[in-house]
Design a protein around this motif. Structure first.
Motif, PDB file in Angstrom:
ATOM      1  N   MET A   1       0.836  -1.193   0.000  1.00  0.00           N
ATOM      2  CA  MET A   1       0.000   0.000   0.000  1.00  0.00           C
ATOM      3  C   MET A   1       0.873   1.247   0.000  1.00  0.00           C
ATOM      4  O   MET A   1       1.923   1.276   0.624  1.00  0.00           O
ATOM      5  CB  MET A   1      -0.895   0.049   1.243  1.00  0.00           C
ATOM      6  CG  MET A   1      -2.093  -0.871   1.212  1.00  0.00           C
ATOM      7  SD  MET A   1      -3.377  -0.493   2.444  1.00  0.00           S
ATOM      8  CE  MET A   1      -2.553  -0.782   3.973  1.00  0.00           C
ATOM      9  N   LYS A   4      -0.301   7.055   1.635  1.00  0.00           N
ATOM     10  CA  LYS A   4      -1.629   7.672   1.789  1.00  0.00           C
ATOM     11  C   LYS A   4      -2.692   6.614   2.088  1.00  0.00           C
ATOM     12  O   LYS A   4      -3.562   6.820   2.938  1.00  0.00           O
ATOM     13  CB  LYS A   4      -1.978   8.449   0.518  1.00  0.00           C
ATOM     14  CG  LYS A   4      -3.272   9.211   0.595  1.00  0.00           C
ATOM     15  CD  LYS A   4      -3.488  10.043  -0.662  1.00  0.00           C
ATOM     16  CE  LYS A   4      -4.786  10.810  -0.563  1.00  0.00           C
ATOM     17  NZ  LYS A   4      -5.001  11.690  -1.714  1.00  0.00           N
ATOM     18  N   GLU A   5      -2.617   5.472   1.438  1.00  0.00           N
ATOM     19  CA  GLU A   5      -3.577   4.389   1.668  1.00  0.00           C
ATOM     20  C   GLU A   5      -3.422   3.805   3.071  1.00  0.00           C
ATOM     21  O   GLU A   5      -4.424   3.468   3.717  1.00  0.00           O
ATOM     22  CB  GLU A   5      -3.396   3.288   0.620  1.00  0.00           C
ATOM     23  CG  GLU A   5      -3.689   3.734  -0.788  1.00  0.00           C
ATOM     24  CD  GLU A   5      -3.235   2.718  -1.828  1.00  0.00           C
ATOM     25  OE1 GLU A   5      -3.948   2.584  -2.835  1.00  0.00           O
ATOM     26  OE2 GLU A   5      -2.188   2.076  -1.632  1.00  0.00           O
ATOM     27  N   GLN A   8      -5.051   6.249   5.431  1.00  0.00           N
ATOM     28  CA  GLN A   8      -6.512   6.163   5.327  1.00  0.00           C
ATOM     29  C   GLN A   8      -7.044   4.950   6.088  1.00  0.00           C
ATOM     30  O   GLN A   8      -8.024   5.046   6.823  1.00  0.00           O
ATOM     31  CB  GLN A   8      -6.946   6.103   3.848  1.00  0.00           C
ATOM     32  CG  GLN A   8      -6.769   7.419   3.134  1.00  0.00           C
ATOM     33  CD  GLN A   8      -6.917   7.302   1.619  1.00  0.00           C
ATOM     34  OE1 GLN A   8      -6.563   6.298   0.995  1.00  0.00           O
ATOM     35  NE2 GLN A   8      -7.431   8.368   1.018  1.00  0.00           N
TER      36      GLN A   8
END
Length: 119
Positions: A1, A4-5, A8
């Motif tokens: 990932m 940013k993922e 999140q």
């Protein structure tokens, strides 16, 4: 990932107060330094800190922005009580290796009716 993922997904786990899921995003020797507190090093110390914090206050992270620059993700957030802050997450191989957060601890303590340390 991508960083940013990861952030999140971290926010989703944080908003569920799911300590096991939160801790799964960190490398074994990760550092979490919320500047209002002493830094903690390693997954188990990070786990203990989150367990303590979720026991003392109901915390919610409302994402305002998440930015990514290389292996860093920057989270700008607020909570339902009006507190604002930001966090910097260095992510390598899909795991958080370093996190630093900036927020006003005095406001947090007052909003949650927690004791204010006397120095």
């Amino acid at each position: 990932m991508e960083p940013k993922e990861v952030v999140q997904a971290w926010v989703e786990a944080f908003n569920k107060a799911d300590v096991d899921q939160i801790v799964s995003f960190y490398s074994d020797d990760a550092i979490n330094h919320q500047v209002a507190n002493d830094k903690v090093v390693g997954k188990e110390a990070i786990r203990a800190r989150f367990e303590e914090e979720f026991t003392s206050a109901e915390m919610v992270c409302i994402v305002e922005h998440i930015f990514q620059d290389g292996d860093w993700a920057i989270l700008e957030w607020r909570d339902p009580l009006g507190l604002r802050g930001c966090g910097f997450f260095q992510v390598q191989y899909g795991k958080i290796v370093f996190q630093r957060g900036y927020w006003d601890k005095l406001s947090f303590l007052k909003q949650h009716g927690l004791p204010i340390p006397q120095e």
